[in-house]
Structure formats: structure tokens, C-alpha cells
Design a protein around this motif. Sequence first.
Motif, PDB file in Angstrom:
ATOM      1  N   ASP A   1       2.238  -6.081   5.142  1.00  7.61           N
ATOM      2  CA  ASP A   1       1.019  -4.857   5.256  1.00  7.61           C
ATOM      3  C   ASP A   1       0.127  -5.183   4.770  1.00  7.61           C
ATOM      4  O   ASP A   1      -1.029  -4.334   4.819  1.00  7.61           O
TER       5      ASP A   1
ATOM      6  N   THR B   1      -3.719  -3.773   8.526  1.00  8.18           N
ATOM      7  CA  THR B   1      -4.785  -2.952   7.957  1.00  8.18           C
ATOM      8  C   THR B   1      -5.518  -3.937   7.969  1.00  8.18           C
ATOM      9  O   THR B   1      -5.147  -5.364   7.659  1.00  8.18           O
TER      10      THR B   1
ATOM     11  N   PRO C   1       0.565  -0.953  -0.023  1.00  5.97           N
ATOM     12  CA  PRO C   1       0.369   0.503  -0.246  1.00  5.97           C
ATOM     13  C   PRO C   1       0.754   1.113   0.233  1.00  5.97           C
ATOM     14  O   PRO C   1       0.461   2.440  -0.033  1.00  5.97           O
ATOM     15  N   HIS C   2       2.378   1.063   0.595  1.00  7.38           N
ATOM     16  CA  HIS C   2       3.010   2.433   0.338  1.00  7.38           C
ATOM     17  C   HIS C   2       3.827   2.149  -0.759  1.00  7.38           C
ATOM     18  O   HIS C   2       4.270   0.766  -0.796  1.00  7.38           O
TER      19      HIS C   2
ATOM     20  N   ARG D   1       9.682   7.457  -0.495  1.00 10.78           N
ATOM     21  CA  ARG D   1       9.759   8.624   0.557  1.00 10.78           C
ATOM     22  C   ARG D   1      10.837   9.558   0.321  1.00 10.78           C
ATOM     23  O   ARG D   1      12.050   8.416  -0.263  1.00 10.78           O
TER      24      ARG D   1
ATOM     25  N   ALA E   1       2.579  -2.240  10.226  1.00  8.61           N
ATOM     26  CA  ALA E   1       1.709  -1.516   9.718  1.00  8.61           C
ATOM     27  C   ALA E   1       0.240  -2.068   9.340  1.00  8.61           C
ATOM     28  O   ALA E   1      -0.409  -1.558   8.010  1.00  8.61           O
TER      29      ALA E   1
ATOM     30  N   HIS F   1      -2.223   2.423  -1.951  1.00  2.51           N
ATOM     31  CA  HIS F   1      -3.127   3.602  -1.349  1.00  2.51           C
ATOM     32  C   HIS F   1      -3.420   4.439  -1.105  1.00  2.51           C
ATOM     33  O   HIS F   1      -1.995   5.000  -1.886  1.00  2.51           O
TER      34      HIS F   1
ATOM     35  N   LEU G   1      -4.657   6.773  -0.264  1.00  2.00           N
ATOM     36  CA  LEU G   1      -4.123   8.348   0.860  1.00  2.00           C
ATOM     37  C   LEU G   1      -3.461   7.703   1.641  1.00  2.00           C
ATOM     38  O   LEU G   1      -4.071   7.929   3.028  1.00  2.00           O
ATOM     39  N   LYS G   2      -2.232   6.804   1.677  1.00  2.00           N
ATOM     40  CA  LYS G   2      -1.562   6.364   2.031  1.00  2.00           C
ATOM     41  C   LYS G   2       0.032   6.881   1.768  1.00  2.00           C
ATOM     42  O   LYS G   2       0.445   6.088   1.814  1.00  2.00           O
ATOM     43  N   ASN G   3       0.258   7.587   1.011  1.00  2.00           N
ATOM     44  CA  ASN G   3       1.582   8.012   0.183  1.00  2.00           C
ATOM     45  C   ASN G   3       1.113   9.533  -0.137  1.00  2.00           C
ATOM     46  O   ASN G   3       0.163  10.342  -0.382  1.00  2.00           O
ATOM     47  N   SER G   4       1.975  10.300   0.087  1.00  2.00           N
ATOM     48  CA  SER G   4       1.504  12.298   0.523  1.00  2.00           C
ATOM     49  C   SER G   4       1.834  12.356  -1.315  1.00  2.00           C
ATOM     50  O   SER G   4       2.511  11.587  -1.993  1.00  2.00           O
TER      51      SER G   4
ATOM     52  N   THR H   1      -3.261   1.183  -8.799  1.00  2.00           N
ATOM     53  CA  THR H   1      -3.952   1.457  -7.209  1.00  2.00           C
ATOM     54  C   THR H   1      -5.041  -0.016  -6.509  1.00  2.00           C
ATOM     55  O   THR H   1      -5.386  -0.466  -7.525  1.00  2.00           O
TER      56      THR H   1
END
Length: 344
Positions: free
Chosen positions: A268, A279, A176-177, A181, A277, A210, A212-215, A231
Amino acid sequence: MQYLNLFNVAKLSLLLNTREGETKLGQVVQLTNASQDLATNLAQAKSNGVRFAIIGIGEDIGPRANLGRGGATDAFDSAMGQFLNLQSNRFLTGEQSLVLGQVDTQDLQLPANASADALRDNVEKLDQRVIQLLSVVFSAGLEPIVIGGGHNNAYGLLMAAKASLKRPIAAVNLDPHSDFRPKEGRHSGNGFSYAAASGALAFYHVLGLHELKNSETTLEQLKAFGGHWHTYQQIWVRREQSLETALRSIAKDLNNTQLPVAIELDLDAITNMPSSASTAAGIPLLDALFYVNYIAKHCPAAYLHLAEAAPSCHVAGTLAGHRETGQSISELIYSYISGRINAL
């Protein structure tokens, strides 16, 4: 063998449950000889028909350095306790597998109150151990199956693969990530961005990202690199595309690179898997098994990396966590080996 705790007969005997009239994988898999150096052990294993080297990295400094939960320290033992007690039969005899052992991380573990900077310094030290060990494994012509620890270890794996195979690596990651970063000091959230900056990672696809789980910063950085993604919401929520269709497209793109392929999986991603993490809204284990098997079968895989499992984080307690992660990882290992043995 510096920074490597070998998996030996004594360890095997603690985990293996034999039964008259049956042969378990643990009775057939190969082990190392402590009196020989690593390169000699691996060369001998290769000559004896070994193709896969199973390796553990028991650490949680990477997830903690990413301001996440600890616990990703003992997935390897959980997995071996289940995998080695599966049956050796016509579908998988086990003779092609070497259970090598675990990277020694005990001196790198830090107390709960350790600062992020101290943790990130130790992740860099761990990187060098992973690179050193895995470079020898790749150079011996074996395919590593790496279990445990944070997803920070993807960096060391990619660096070792590039150094040994003399080519950059194409990677696909069910996660999901994106773990892309910014380079703010090493941790579990930037293994792939560091690998990309080093030249070890040439192509990167994230499956199950995901939305909404990545800036936005991370997404922009991934896009600038040329990264790709499907996604979680596209496939499992909105059903805009089937998983099989996505995997067919991903495999085609990976093969077009004509590079060795890294198969990455963050545990995760799987629904309620005890992990750093975990879910409630994840993907089914069966879909993760299909992903691993499909890419292993249709692409020139260099290794499988199963990261972030944390048995102690199970809601029902550590024993339940060991059982669930052990069974799940065992099935993932078999999915990979089966795919590679039957590769197209």
C-alpha cells in the motif's frame, strides 16, 4: 506437511503458458516432492542449488483485525501467474528458486461480521503456523520470499528468523505506516511492536512513513524503542533528500548492526496499488523496485516480505487487480533476487 499447501505440477500447469523456442521461469524453477517431508525437500533443494524459497500467505484476517479492508488473500497466485511466465535467460535462469506453496489459512478465515477479538485470536494462531514453517525454511539455509497476507505476518517471519539464525533481526520497512501500534491483540498494525517486545527485532527503520498516518502514541512508542524513519514527505513531497541518499544511510545503519536484515514492503506504499489500504498519494513502483534491489545488494538480507496486496480491491475489478499486482510483485521478486545474486 501440516498447514502447507504445496505448489505442485498441476498448479504450475494451470498458470504456465509455454511457447516454442522459449524457456519460461516456470519450466526451470524447482518444486517440492509431496512424498517427502518439508525438511527433506528443502535439504534436497539446497543441494540442487536453490537459494530462494517463494512462499504465499493468503489471508486477510490481519488487516480486518486492524479494522481495515479485506482482500489480501490471493496475491500469491497473481504473482506466480506472472512471474513463472517470464523468460528464463542469461539475466535470471530460475534454477535458484523453489516455489514452495502457501501457508494453509482456510480454517482461520472468518465471516465479514466477525468481531475484532475473534479475528485477533486467529491472527495469533496464524503466527504460530508462520513461525513453524519459516523456521524450517531458514534452518535449511534458504532465503524466503514471502508474498501475500497482511503485514501482521512480519511478526512470525521475524520470530522464525531469530529462532533459526540464533540472532535478533534488523529490519527496514517501506511503508506509510510504522506498524508499531500498541500491543492490543494481534493484527496487521502491530507486527513490529510485538516483534520488538519479544526480542526478535533489534533495529527498525521505516522508509516512507507518512507524517499524518501514524498516531502520536505510535510515534512515541517507536521512538522509545529506538526506531528510525525517513518520511514520505521528506523524500517524495518536499524533496529534502533523495531516495538514493536515504537508502545509502539506511544500508550503512543496517550493516553497522552486524545482524541479518529483513526487507519489508507494504504494497500500500505504492501509488494506487490494490491493497488493504491503497493510496492515491504513494510512491512510484520504480522507487519500490530500487529500494528492494539496493538493500538486497548492499546488506546481508535474510528475506523479502511483500505484504498487503489485495487484487480484488482494484478500482477496475478483480481481473485488473490480478494483472497489476501480479506484474508488480513479479518485478519486486526479480529486484530482490538480482540484488542478492549481485550482492557486494
